[in-house]
Design a protein around this motif. Structure first.
Motif, PDB file in Angstrom:
ATOM      1  N   VAL A   1     -17.165 -64.468  54.241  1.00  0.00           N
ATOM      2  CA  VAL A   1     -16.890 -64.075  55.635  1.00  0.00           C
ATOM      3  C   VAL A   1     -18.011 -64.529  56.550  1.00  0.00           C
ATOM      4  O   VAL A   1     -17.777 -64.981  57.676  1.00  0.00           O
ATOM      5  CB  VAL A   1     -16.676 -62.557  55.722  1.00  0.00           C
ATOM      6  CG1 VAL A   1     -16.496 -62.122  57.175  1.00  0.00           C
ATOM      7  CG2 VAL A   1     -15.465 -62.125  54.904  1.00  0.00           C
ATOM      8  N   LYS A   2     -19.251 -64.453  56.068  1.00  0.00           N
ATOM      9  CA  LYS A   2     -20.381 -64.890  56.874  1.00  0.00           C
ATOM     10  C   LYS A   2     -20.314 -66.401  57.126  1.00  0.00           C
ATOM     11  O   LYS A   2     -20.574 -66.876  58.236  1.00  0.00           O
ATOM     12  CB  LYS A   2     -21.687 -64.539  56.168  1.00  0.00           C
ATOM     13  CG  LYS A   2     -22.933 -64.786  56.990  1.00  0.00           C
ATOM     14  CD  LYS A   2     -24.196 -64.343  56.245  1.00  0.00           C
ATOM     15  CE  LYS A   2     -24.200 -62.860  56.012  1.00  0.00           C
ATOM     16  NZ  LYS A   2     -25.477 -62.406  55.408  1.00  0.00           N
ATOM     17  N   ASP A   3     -19.937 -67.163  56.119  1.00  0.00           N
ATOM     18  CA  ASP A   3     -19.794 -68.615  56.290  1.00  0.00           C
ATOM     19  C   ASP A   3     -18.680 -68.945  57.280  1.00  0.00           C
ATOM     20  O   ASP A   3     -18.784 -69.899  58.061  1.00  0.00           O
ATOM     21  CB  ASP A   3     -19.499 -69.284  54.949  1.00  0.00           C
ATOM     22  CG  ASP A   3     -20.674 -69.206  53.986  1.00  0.00           C
ATOM     23  OD1 ASP A   3     -21.801 -68.937  54.451  1.00  0.00           O
ATOM     24  OD2 ASP A   3     -20.455 -69.394  52.770  1.00  0.00           O
ATOM     25  N   ALA A   4     -17.600 -68.156  57.248  1.00  0.00           N
ATOM     26  CA  ALA A   4     -16.486 -68.403  58.168  1.00  0.00           C
ATOM     27  C   ALA A   4     -16.900 -68.161  59.610  1.00  0.00           C
ATOM     28  O   ALA A   4     -16.399 -68.821  60.534  1.00  0.00           O
ATOM     29  CB  ALA A   4     -15.301 -67.516  57.803  1.00  0.00           C
ATOM     30  N   ALA A   5     -17.815 -67.213  59.822  1.00  0.00           N
ATOM     31  CA  ALA A   5     -18.245 -66.917  61.186  1.00  0.00           C
ATOM     32  C   ALA A   5     -19.036 -68.069  61.793  1.00  0.00           C
ATOM     33  O   ALA A   5     -19.102 -68.197  63.026  1.00  0.00           O
ATOM     34  CB  ALA A   5     -19.091 -65.642  61.192  1.00  0.00           C
ATOM     35  N   ILE A   6     -19.615 -68.903  60.949  1.00  0.00           N
ATOM     36  CA  ILE A   6     -20.394 -70.036  61.456  1.00  0.00           C
ATOM     37  C   ILE A   6     -19.478 -71.135  61.992  1.00  0.00           C
ATOM     38  O   ILE A   6     -19.844 -71.902  62.884  1.00  0.00           O
ATOM     39  CB  ILE A   6     -21.302 -70.591  60.340  1.00  0.00           C
ATOM     40  CG1 ILE A   6     -22.285 -69.503  59.900  1.00  0.00           C
ATOM     41  CG2 ILE A   6     -22.050 -71.834  60.785  1.00  0.00           C
ATOM     42  CD1 ILE A   6     -23.142 -69.894  58.713  1.00  0.00           C
ATOM     43  N   GLN A   7     -18.251 -71.202  61.476  1.00  0.00           N
ATOM     44  CA  GLN A   7     -17.313 -72.239  61.917  1.00  0.00           C
ATOM     45  C   GLN A   7     -16.689 -71.833  63.249  1.00  0.00           C
ATOM     46  O   GLN A   7     -16.032 -70.818  63.349  1.00  0.00           O
ATOM     47  CB  GLN A   7     -16.220 -72.428  60.868  1.00  0.00           C
ATOM     48  CG  GLN A   7     -16.750 -72.732  59.487  1.00  0.00           C
ATOM     49  CD  GLN A   7     -15.641 -72.825  58.456  1.00  0.00           C
ATOM     50  OE1 GLN A   7     -14.572 -73.348  58.736  1.00  0.00           O
ATOM     51  NE2 GLN A   7     -15.891 -72.323  57.260  1.00  0.00           N
TER      52      GLN A   7
END
Length: 777
Positions: free
Chosen positions: A554-560
Motif C-alpha cells: 500500500v505504501k508503494d502504491a501511494a508513491i505512484q
C-alpha cells in the motif's frame, strides 16, 4: 397454499427444526461468550493505550438526518395471494426499510403500510430470465418443464425489479419505462447496501465479539474465506447461519415428496423456505436477546478484573504469543512467501482501479453540485434562494440516483482467478464496503461545506462576495476531501487484503498447526482465561506474518501518482483546529434560517414546507397526472422546474397494466443498466478542479479554480462499500501511517422487518498482537 405448509411442515418436522436450530445456536453462543471477554479486554486496552492516527480534515455529522424520506414514488407490485399486479406508493425512510402503502392517499392519512421490507441479504434482479434461473437452481433437478409451460412469474412489462433472497420470500415489482427501472434499481441497491451493513460500527465490544464468533464457528466447520450471507443485524445473520446448515437437509427430505409441475414445485419450495426462515428467526431472536443480556450482566465484573490486572493480562498474552510465534512462524513465513506474497500486487491493483475511480467521481459530483448552486444563487436572487439550494445539497450523499454514478464504478471490480485461489465467495463484499465509504466521504464533504458557509454568512456578505466565498470554501473543502479520501482508501485496501489473505493462510496452516494449539492452553492463567484465547492469539501471529508485505504494498502504491494517494509522510496533523470547533454548534436548518417569501406566505405553507423538507428526491404532487412523471424535487438544484428529467410518459393505471397482461406479451429480459442514471443537471456545465498536487510536503494542492475538470483515470481514487462477509481492519500498525481511526456515526438503523427477513452486515473481527495493536480481518 396453506395446505402445502401443513403437509410438509407438520408438528414433527417443526419440532425437528426447533431442535436443530437450538443445537446450532448453542454451539455458536459458546463461541460468542468466549469472544465477548476478548473483545472487552481489547476495547479497554485500546482506550487506555491507543493514541489514534492523525486527525481527519473533514467534519462528520454528529446529528444524522433522521426522520427524512430518502425516496418515494409509485411501483407496480405482484401479489402472490391473488396473482394480480397492484399499484403501490413506495417510500424509503432514513433507515432504508422499503415501505409499501396502498396508495399515496393512504400514506397522507397515516394508514398503516401494507408491508415494510428489510432488504438485507437480497439481490436486485432486472431480468426475469435470471430470476427463473436462480429459482430453478433452488430445488434438485426434477422433470424439465415442457416447452411453452407458464413460468413461475409473468411480468407484463420489460422492466421488472425482483428482490430475491435464498431463504426468505421474494418480492416482485415492475415499472413502465427504462428510466424508471434505472431510478428504482439505484434506490433498491442503496437499501440493500445499508441494510446489509446492519451491525453498528460504533459497537466496540458486542460487534467485534459477534463477528469473531461467526468466523470462529464457521472455521470450526472447515468453512474459511468470506461469507456472502453475513448480512444485516445479529439476529438476521444468525438466521442465515442456521439456514445454511438446515436448508439443505430440509430440501433433501421435502423435495422428493412435493407434487405438481416444476413451476408449482418451485412456488411451494419458496413458500416452505420462507416459513422455515420465519420460525428460525423468531427462535434466534429470543436466544440472542437472552445471551446478550447474560453477557451484559457479567460485564461490570469483567471490567473490574481487567482494570485491576491489565498489566498482568498483557504480560501473560505476550508470553503466550512468543511461544506460539516460535512454533508457527517458520511454517507461516514459507506459506506467505510461496502462496501469498506474489499475488498481493495484483490483488491491490484490481482493488485500486475501480475504488480510485469511484472516489474521483464523488469529488466531481460534489464539485458540480456546489458550482451549479453557486451559479444559480447568482442568477436567481442571491441569499434568498440559498436556503432552498443548501437544503437539497445537505442531502446529496443520501440521494441514491445522484450517487449512483459513484457507486457503479465499483461494478468494474473483478477478482476472477483470485476468488478461487483465495476462497473469496463474492466480490460484492468489497464493492459494498467501498460504496459505504463513498457515501460517508460525500456526506463529510457536504457537511464541512455547510459549516464553513454558515460561518461566512454570519458576516453578512453581498451577493458578489457570497459567490467568491462559496468558491473559496469549495477549494478549501476539496483539499480536505483529497486528504481524507486518500486516508480512507489506504485503510480500505489494507482491510481488503487481509480479508482475502488471512483466511487462506489459516486454511493452509490448519492441517499442520491447529492440532498443536491445545498444548498452549496451559500457558494461560486461569484468572485470565476469559480475556486470552489461544485461537485468537494464533490468528494474530499469522496476521503479523503477512502484515508487513501488505503495508509495504500500500505504501508503494501511494508513491505512484496514478492512484491519487497521499504519501505517508504528507500528513496534516490537526491543520485546521478552528474548523473542528465549529462542529460543536447546533445543527443548521437551512429551510428555517434562509427561507424565501414573505412571513405571511411562510406561515401559510409551514406544514407543506416541513413535509417537503423531509424528502430527498420525490414525493409526487397531487397535480401530477402520471405516477411516473418526474417531480421538480428530482431536479438538480440548478435546474428550472420547466426542464424535467427526460422520463417518457407511461400508463398510470392498473387497468392499462391489465391490458398489457391480457395481450399475453412475451417477457423480454432487459439489459442490466450500466449507464449512469438520469440525474437532473444544471443548464450550465461548470469547471471542475484538476487532480490535486501531491508533491508539497504540507499536503496542500493546487487551486481548482479556472481549470477544466480532470477525467477520472482508470486508476483514480474512488470507493464503494463492502457489504457482505469480509472483516474490516479496525486498527492497524500506525508506523508512518496517515490513517485516521475516528469513530463514525452509524447510519444503518434497519429496524424494520418483514416477517423475519434476512439481512447482513460485513464482518468485524478483532484481534490483538503482542504489542497491543488491535486489528480486524
Amino acid at each position: 397454499m396453506g395446505d402445502v405448509l401443513s403437509t410438509h411442515l407438520d408438528d414433527s418436522r417443526r419440532q425437528y427444526i426447533a431442535e436443530k436450530t437450538g443445537k446450532i445456536l448453542k454451539d455458536f453462543f459458546q463461541f460468542y461468550e468466549d469472544q465477548y471477554g476478548v473483545a472487552l479486554f481489547n476495547s479497554m486496552r485500546y482506550e487506555i493505550e491507543g493514541t489514534g492516527g492523525p486527525q481527519a480534515q473533514l467534519l462528520w455529522r454528529k446529528v444524522p438526518l433522521d426522520e427524512r424520506v430518502i425516496f418515494s414514488g409509485n411501483l407496480f407490485q405482484y401479489l402472490e395471494d391473488n396473482k394480480k399486479w397492484r399499484n403501490r406508493f413506495s417510500l424509503v425512510p432514513h433507515n432504508y426499510g422499503l415501505v409499501l402503502y396502498e396508495n399515496k392517499a393512504a400514506y397522507e392519512r397515516q394508514i398503516p403500510p401494507r408491508a415494510i421490507i428489510n432488504s438485507a441479504g437480497y439481490k436486485i434482479l432486472t431480468s426475469v430470465d435470471h430470476y427463473l434461473e436462480l429459482v430453478g437452481n433452488s430445488l434438485p433437478a426434477g422433470p424439465a418443464p415442457k416447452s411453452g409451460a407458464a413460468p413461475i412469474l409473468k411480468c407484463p412489462t420489460q422492466y421488472p425489479l425482483i428482490l430475491w433472497h435464498p431463504y426468505s420470500r421474494h418480492y416482485y415489482f415492475c415499472v413502465m419505462t427504462e428510466p424508471e427501472q434505472e431510478k428504482w434499481l439505484a434506490v433498491f441497491q442503496d437499501c440493500v447496501r445499508h441494510c446489509n451493513n446492519g451491525i453498528p460500527e460504533d459497537s466496540k465490544v458486542e460487534g467485534p465479539a459477534f463477528t469473531d464468533a461467526i468466523r470462529m464457528y464457521r472455521q470450526s466447520k472447515e468453512q474459511y474465506g468470506t461469507w456472502e450471507m453475513l448480512c444485516g443485524n445479529e439476529v438476521q445473520i444468525l438466521s442465515n447461519l442456521v439456514m445454511e446448515e438446515l436448508g439443505p437437509e430440509l430440501k433433501s427430505v421435502i423435495s422428493p415428496r412435493m407434487k405438481g409441475k416444476p413451476q408449482e414445485r418451485q412456488r411451494q419450495w419458496i413458500q416452505i423456505s420462507d416459513a422455515v426462515y420465519r420460525m428460525v428467526y423468531e427462535q434466534t431472536q429470543a436466544h440472542f436477546e437472552a445471551v446478550a443480556a447474560k453477557c451484559e450482566m457479567a460485564r461490570p465484573a469483567m471490567e473490574s478484573v481487567i482494570r485491576t490486572d491489565m498489566d498482568q493480562i498483557i504480560t501473560s498474552k505476550e508470553h503466550l504469543a512468543s511461544k506460539i510465534r516460535a512454533f508457527i512462524l517458520p511454517k507461516a513465513e514459507v506459506c506467505v512467501r510461496n502462496h501469498v506474497q506474489p499475488y498481493i500486487p495484483s490483488i491491490l491493483e484490481a482493488l485500486m482501479i475501480p475504488t480510485s475511480q469511484g472516489f474521483t467521481e464523488v469529488r466531481d459530483v460534489f464539485f458540480k453540485e456546489v458550482t451549479d448552486m453557486n451559479l444559480n444563487v447568482i442568477n436567481e436572487g442571491g441569499i434568498d434562494k440559498l436556503g432552498e439550494y443548501m437544503e437539497k445539497l445537505s442531502q446529496l450523499a443520501y440521494h441514491p440516483v445522484k450517487m449512483q454514478s459513484c457507486y457503479e464504478k465499483m461494478d468494474q471490480l473483478k477478482l476472477e482467478g483470485l476468488q478461487q485461489r483465495f476462497d473469496v465467495s463474492s466480490a460484492s463484499v468489497f464493492k459494498q464496503r467501498a460504496q459505504i465509504h463513498m457515501r460517508e466521504q460525500m456526506d463529510n464533504a457536504v457537511y464541512t461545506f455547510e459549516t464553513l458557509l454558515h460561518q461566512e454568512l454570519g458576516k453578512g456578505p453581498t451577493k458578489e462576495d457570497l459567490c467568491k466565498s462559496i468558491q473559496r470554501i469549495l477549494e478549501r473543502v476539496l483539499k480536505k476531501y483529497d486528504y481524507d479520501s486518500s486516508t480512507v482508501r489506504k485503510k480500505f485496501f489494507r482491510e481488503a487484503l487481509l480479508q482475502i489473505t488471512i483466511p487462506f493462510l489459516l486454511k493452509k496452516l490448519a492441517p499442520t498447526c491447529k492440532s498443536e494449539l491445545p498444548r498452549f492452553q496451559e500457558l494461560i492463567f486461569e484468572d485470565f482465561a476469559r480475556f486470552i484465547l489461544v485461537e485468537n492469539t494464533y490468528e494474530e501471529v499469522v496476521l503479523q506474518t503477512v502484515m508487513k508485505d501488505i503495508m509495504q504494498a500500500v505504501k508503494d502504491a501511494a508513491i505512484q501518482r496514478k492512484h491519487n494517494l497521499y504519501r505517508d509522510s504528507m500528513v496534516m496533523h490537526n491543520s485546521d483546529p478552528n474548523l473542528h470547533l465549529l462542529a460543536e454548534g447546533v445543527p443548521i436548518d437551512w429551510g428555517e434560517e434562509y427561507s424565501s417569501g414573505s412571513p405571511g406566505e411562510a406561515d401559510l405553507s409551514a406544514e407543506k414546507r416541513r413535509r417537503a423538507k423531509q424528502v430527498v428526491s420525490v414525493i409526487h404532487d397531487d397535480e401530477a397526472g402520471l405516477p411516473y412523471e418526474p417531480c421538480p424535487e428530482m431536479l438538480s438544484p440548478g435546474v428550472p422546474e420547466k426542464e424535467p428529467i427526460p422520463y417518457s410518459a407511461s400508463p398510470d393505471s392498473v387497468k392499462e397494466l391489465r391490458g398489457l397482461l391480457a395481450k399475453d406479451l412475451q417477457v423480454e429480459s432487459p439489459q442490466s443498466a450500466t449507464e449512469p442514471l438520469a440525474n437532473g443537471t444544471s443548464p450550465r456545465e461548470s469547471p471542475q478542479p484538476p487532480e490535486p498536487e501531491r508533491e508539497k510536503s504540507s499536503g496542500q494542492q493546487a487551486s481548482p479554480l479556472n481549470h477544466t475538470p480532470h477525467e477520472p483515470a482508470p486508476t483514480v481514487a474512488g470507493e464503494e462499500a463492502i457489504s457482505a462477509p469480509a472483516t474490516p481492519i479496525q486498527r492497524l500498525p500506525s508506523e508512518e501511517e496517515a490513517d485516521t481511526d475516528r469513530p463514525k456515526p452509524s447510519d444503518k438503523e434497519t429496524g424494520e422487518e418483514v416477517s423475519g427477513q434476512g439481512s447482513h452486515p460485513y464482518v468485524q473481527t478483532t484481534t490483538e498482537d503482542s504489542t497491543g495493536v488491535q486489528t480486524e480481518f
